[in-house]
Design a protein around this motif. Structure first.
Motif, mmCIF file in Angstrom:
data_model
loop_
_atom_site.group_PDB
_atom_site.id
_atom_site.type_symbol
_atom_site.label_atom_id
_atom_site.label_comp_id
_atom_site.label_asym_id
_atom_site.label_seq_id
_atom_site.Cartn_x
_atom_site.Cartn_y
_atom_site.Cartn_z
ATOM 1 N N CYS A 254 0.844 -1.176 0.000
ATOM 2 C CA CYS A 254 0.000 0.000 0.000
ATOM 3 C C CYS A 254 0.892 1.244 0.000
ATOM 4 O O CYS A 254 1.966 1.240 0.611
ATOM 5 C CB CYS A 254 -0.824 -0.118 1.276
ATOM 6 S SG CYS A 254 -1.919 1.175 1.551
ATOM 7 N N ASP A 255 0.475 2.274 -0.698
ATOM 8 C CA ASP A 255 1.226 3.534 -0.638
ATOM 9 C C ASP A 255 0.818 4.218 0.668
ATOM 10 O O ASP A 255 -0.343 4.603 0.837
ATOM 11 C CB ASP A 255 0.865 4.400 -1.854
ATOM 12 C CG ASP A 255 1.715 5.654 -1.901
ATOM 13 O OD1 ASP A 255 2.093 6.145 -0.802
ATOM 14 O OD2 ASP A 255 2.020 6.136 -3.005
ATOM 15 N N THR A 257 1.220 7.086 1.820
ATOM 16 C CA THR A 257 0.727 8.471 1.795
ATOM 17 C C THR A 257 -0.651 8.553 1.149
ATOM 18 O O THR A 257 -1.578 9.139 1.712
ATOM 19 C CB THR A 257 1.724 9.369 0.991
ATOM 20 O OG1 THR A 257 2.987 8.694 0.865
ATOM 21 C CG2 THR A 257 1.906 10.714 1.610
ATOM 22 N N SER A 258 -0.799 7.906 -0.031
ATOM 23 C CA SER A 258 -2.097 8.036 -0.718
ATOM 24 C C SER A 258 -3.095 6.962 -0.290
ATOM 25 O O SER A 258 -4.286 7.086 -0.520
ATOM 26 C CB SER A 258 -1.876 7.930 -2.222
ATOM 27 O OG SER A 258 -1.414 6.622 -2.538
ATOM 28 N N GLY A 259 -2.599 5.893 0.318
ATOM 29 C CA GLY A 259 -3.472 4.786 0.737
ATOM 30 C C GLY A 259 -3.797 3.860 -0.431
ATOM 31 O O GLY A 259 -4.589 2.932 -0.290
ATOM 32 N N GLU A 260 -3.176 4.075 -1.592
ATOM 33 C CA GLU A 260 -3.479 3.278 -2.783
ATOM 34 C C GLU A 260 -2.915 1.857 -2.652
ATOM 35 O O GLU A 260 -1.805 1.666 -2.154
ATOM 36 C CB GLU A 260 -2.820 3.964 -3.997
ATOM 37 C CG GLU A 260 -3.266 3.407 -5.331
ATOM 38 C CD GLU A 260 -2.416 4.014 -6.476
ATOM 39 O OE1 GLU A 260 -2.456 3.434 -7.568
ATOM 40 O OE2 GLU A 260 -1.702 5.026 -6.246
ATOM 41 N N ASP A 261 -3.705 0.866 -3.088
ATOM 42 C CA ASP A 261 -3.233 -0.531 -3.054
ATOM 43 C C ASP A 261 -2.379 -0.781 -4.307
ATOM 44 O O ASP A 261 -2.886 -0.727 -5.429
ATOM 45 C CB ASP A 261 -4.449 -1.471 -3.034
ATOM 46 C CG ASP A 261 -4.024 -2.931 -2.893
ATOM 47 O OD1 ASP A 261 -2.800 -3.208 -2.969
ATOM 48 O OD2 ASP A 261 -4.897 -3.790 -2.703
ATOM 49 N N LEU A 262 -1.093 -1.080 -4.061
ATOM 50 C CA LEU A 262 -0.170 -1.222 -5.194
ATOM 51 C C LEU A 262 0.145 -2.689 -5.502
ATOM 52 O O LEU A 262 0.973 -2.967 -6.372
ATOM 53 C CB LEU A 262 1.153 -0.488 -4.883
ATOM 54 C CG LEU A 262 1.047 0.992 -4.532
ATOM 55 C CD1 LEU A 262 2.388 1.523 -4.068
ATOM 56 C CD2 LEU A 262 0.603 1.781 -5.764
ATOM 57 N N GLN A 265 -0.291 -3.997 -9.127
ATOM 58 C CA GLN A 265 0.601 -3.232 -10.019
ATOM 59 C C GLN A 265 2.055 -3.704 -9.888
ATOM 60 O O GLN A 265 2.730 -3.962 -10.877
ATOM 61 C CB GLN A 265 0.484 -1.768 -9.616
ATOM 62 C CG GLN A 265 1.198 -0.800 -10.533
ATOM 63 C CD GLN A 265 1.226 0.587 -9.882
ATOM 64 O OE1 GLN A 265 0.307 0.969 -9.173
ATOM 65 N NE2 GLN A 265 2.301 1.318 -10.124
ATOM 66 N N TYR A 331 6.971 1.741 0.702
ATOM 67 C CA TYR A 331 5.543 1.424 0.752
ATOM 68 C C TYR A 331 5.279 0.632 2.027
ATOM 69 O O TYR A 331 6.204 0.154 2.686
ATOM 70 C CB TYR A 331 5.132 0.606 -0.480
ATOM 71 C CG TYR A 331 5.445 1.294 -1.787
ATOM 72 C CD1 TYR A 331 5.061 2.630 -1.996
ATOM 73 C CD2 TYR A 331 6.121 0.621 -2.802
ATOM 74 C CE1 TYR A 331 5.368 3.266 -3.195
ATOM 75 C CE2 TYR A 331 6.420 1.249 -4.006
ATOM 76 C CZ TYR A 331 6.052 2.583 -4.188
ATOM 77 O OH TYR A 331 6.361 3.201 -5.351
#
Ligand code: PEP
Length: 690
Positions: A254-255, A257-262, A265, A331
């Motif tokens: 997970c990022d 800072t942005s909370g995005e699931d990476l 990817q 991350y």
């Protein structure tokens, strides 16, 4: 029954030994993993974080080393008693823990076999109960364990085992576990590990609804859900079946800072990526950050993405970046997942198309020389086929082979020692046999004042016949009253029986009415004369001096002397038997020369055993016979002593003769009562054939 016991103990010992070696080894090569497990147990008893890391790590190395070493000691049967007790104690504690795990489920996987084999708590309990029974069997009869290494050489195996396992642990702590049993091992495709195969069992859940009507609350399931007259109050859902859990089920990036699931990817990324893994950057070892920077520079040069994965918060990440100058992004991932990915903080992994291509501990990061071109062309960029077989071969070379060589050398050494001992014993036995052969085995009968001429003649004839038909294995002598001598001598002509008298005079010749001289005895054809018999000493007051005269005259006239000695009951009870016998020898025969003494046979006759039915035990008789021989050796030398026949007399019968005659210093018997009947006497003579 005994064999079954031996087999049982050894089967249990191998079962325990192999299990302990396996479980100890898989834990020892993953000291951090074992430390995490210890932390799980501490957390389960609300002691999380109470013990410093160095204590739990030492405990991890220590427990694994103890378990592995106990396994090896069992296998080689080293210190059988102590080891079997320790194993029982170990299994007792482990079984108690597994009962607790089974009943309360505080830790999901007991960790008995590290990450190599996962057992449910029920399976662990069953396994431990079986091993506990095996440990009880072994502890009850530890000495039934067959040894592979003899006691004097066991210390080598003991020390080698302990050093090997502790060094293995420390090496794996410095580097990475020698064997990687986790789902993130080299070659693992993370995406594949996350897949749930089609048709795999799904987890099952059951929901209960709480509804009310007219103030009454009831629980319903989906299958009996009532009509709308019931009002919904609450519901609860429980999982009834686990379903299939893929080997990798907790991998998520997970990022921060942005909370995005990476996750998807990153795993889908084509080509290589370096991933610096640190569960907690606060605890990460920063001594090798120079090497990490070098790798980062290499990664930039070669256009290989590099990022960090941590469970730490931003503050710790910033601190790390300031400290090490790290420019690569970080991350976030779950700490337990990161600890599972690599047993090093920090550790580096190389991913290619979502597959783990390589792994390094921070202590063994790739060097500049290794990073000298594009990853495709480098060894470190390929999945190293350092296969399980190679690793097993390494262990075989470093551990199994030396122990095997030690065992073989030890067996050879033990065999040579055994052969030497056998040879030595054989030599002694042969020597004893030879010495025994050197002296005559004799059975002599002493008729005393029992048979008239006709009875004596009849007995000798019967004996003659019996012994001609069944040749004796010893010299046979019959000692008769004077009146029988000449007649019996005529009957014995050429037969395997020698003749002796029961007495002779202490004067050479002359006006001694009623006496029979040694010369007269000899003239009948007799070869022997009994002198010093206790009955003559007691009833006819024959003193040592008188006997000395008689002995000299007998020898002078070519007779061999059967010289009797022995103690009374009182003397035996006062433990004076040796003293008494020695005095009797000194009094009448120890003045002779060695040549003269060669014609003397000694008869040890404890007075308390003569005609009483009481026999000295074979051990009692052997003890004093040995003493008499030593006294003769002291006086005349070893050779004379070895050649002197020493007979036992005193209630000797066919039933006790074999045991008496089997003793090395008993050379036969002087027989009283049992010499008066052919069958009895022959029975004793036959004892030499047994
Ligand atoms: C003896 O008088 O020498 C003797 C040994 O007697 P017995 O065998 O009867 O005890």
């Amino acid at each position: 029954m005994k064999t079954a016991g031996y087999i049982g103990v050894n089967v249990c010992r191998f079962l325990l030994g192999i299990t302990f070696i396996f479980s100890g080894y898989v834990k020892a090569i993953d000291p951090l993993g074992t430390q995490y497990k210890i932390a799980d147990y501490l957390a389960a008893v609300n002691l999380a974080g109470v013990l410093p890391d160095w204590i739990t790590l030492t405990a991890s190395v220590g427990v694994s080393a103890v378990e592995f070493s106990l396994g090896i000691f069992l296998l080689f049967a080293i210190q059988r008693r102590q080891v079997s007790r320790l194993v029982l104690l170990f299994m007792g504690v482990m079984t108690l823990i597994s009962v607790w795990l089974f009943l309360s489920n505080p830790v999901k996987d007991c960790g008995c076999f590290g990450d190599a084999i996962h057992l449910s708590n029920g399976e662990t309990l069953a396994k431990n109960l079986v091993l506990l029974v095996a440990a009880v069997v072994v502890a009850c009869r530890p000495l039934c364990m067959v040894r592979f290494i003899s006691k004097p050489n066991q210390w080598i195996a003991t020390n080698y085992t302990v050093v090997f396992i502790v060094v293995s642990s420390l090496f794996c702590l410095y580097d990475l576990p020698f064997f990687d049993f986790r789902p993130y091992h080299i070659g693992a495709d993370i995406r594949k590990g996350m897949e749930i195969p089609a048709g795999a069992p799904q987890p099952k859940f059951e929901t209960t609804f709480i509804l009310s009507k007219d103030g009454v609350q009831r629980e319903f399931g989906l299958d009996n859900y009532p009509d709308s007259t019931w009002a919904f109050v609450n519901s609860k859902t429980v999982q009834t079946e686990e379903g299939y859990v893929p080997p990798i089920h907790d991998f998520a990036i997970c990022d921060g800072t942005s909370g995005e699931d990476l996750t998807a990817q990153i795993l889908a990324r084509k080509g290589y990526s370096f991933v610096l893994v640190s569960p907690y950057l606060e605890q990460a070892d920063d001594t090798n950050f120079g090497a990490i920077d070098r790798i980062y520079e290499y990664a930039r040069r070669e256009n290989v993405p590099m990022f960090g994965l941590t469970a730490s918060r931003n503050q710790a990440i910033r601190r790390w970046q300031e400290l090490t100058g790290a420019e690569y992004p970080f991350y976030t991932a779950d700490a337990t997942t990161l600890k599972t990915i690599i047993r090093s903080n920090p550790g580096l992994i190389l991913l290619k198309n979502g597959v783990v291509v390589n792994k390094w501990s921070h202590n063994r990061l790739p060097t500049e020389e290794e990073l000298n071109g594009p990853l495709e062309q480098l060894d470190i960029g390929k999945i190293n086929p350092a296969s399980i077989t190679e690793k097993i071969t390494m262990i075989a070379l470093w551990f199994v082979l030396p122990l095997l060589l030690l065992t073989l050398t030890d067996r050879l050494w033990a065999w040579t020692r055994w052969m030497k001992e056998k040879k030595r014993r054989n030599k002694i036995y042969q020597l004893l046999k030879k010495r025994r052969k050197m002296r005559k085995k004799i059975v002599a009968g002493n008729w005393k004042m029992n048979l008239n001429l006709q009875e004596g003649v009849a007995l000798v004839k019967e004996l003659n016949e019996a012994l001609s038909a069944d040749q004796p294995n010893c010299d046979v002598i019959v000692c008769t009253p004077f009146i029988h001598l000449a007649t019996v001598a005529g009957l014995l002509n050429g037969k395997p029986i020698s003749l002796g008298a029961e007495n002779c005079a202490d004067k050479e010749k002359g006006a001694y009415t009623g006496e029979v001289s040694a010369e007269m005895v000899k003239s009948t054809g007799a070869e022997y004369v009994i002198l010093g018999h206790s009955e003559r000493r007691q009833y006819y007051r024959e003193t040592p001096e008188i006997l000395k005269e008689k002995v000299e005259l007998a020898l002078k006239n070519g007779l061999k002397v059967i010289f009797c000695i022995g103690e009374t009951l009182e003397e035996r009870e006062a433990n004076k038997q040796n003293e008494v016998c020695k005095a009797e020898l000194e009094g009448s025969v120890f003045h002779l020369s060695a040549e003269e003494f060669a014609n003397v046979v000694i008869a040890y006759e404890p007075i308390w055993a003569i005609g009483t039915g009481k026999t000295a035990t074979s051990d009692q008789a052997e003890e004093i016979h040995a003493f008499i021989r030593s006294a003769i050796a002291e006086k005349f030398g070893k050779d004379v002593a070895e050649q002197t026949s020493i007979l036992y007399g005193g209630s000797c019968k066919a039933s006790n003769a074999p045991e008496l005659f089997a003793k090395p210093n008993i050379d036969g018997g002087l027989i009283g009562g049992a010499a008066l009947k052919c069958a009895d006497f022959k029975g004793i003579i036959d004892a030499w054939k047994k």
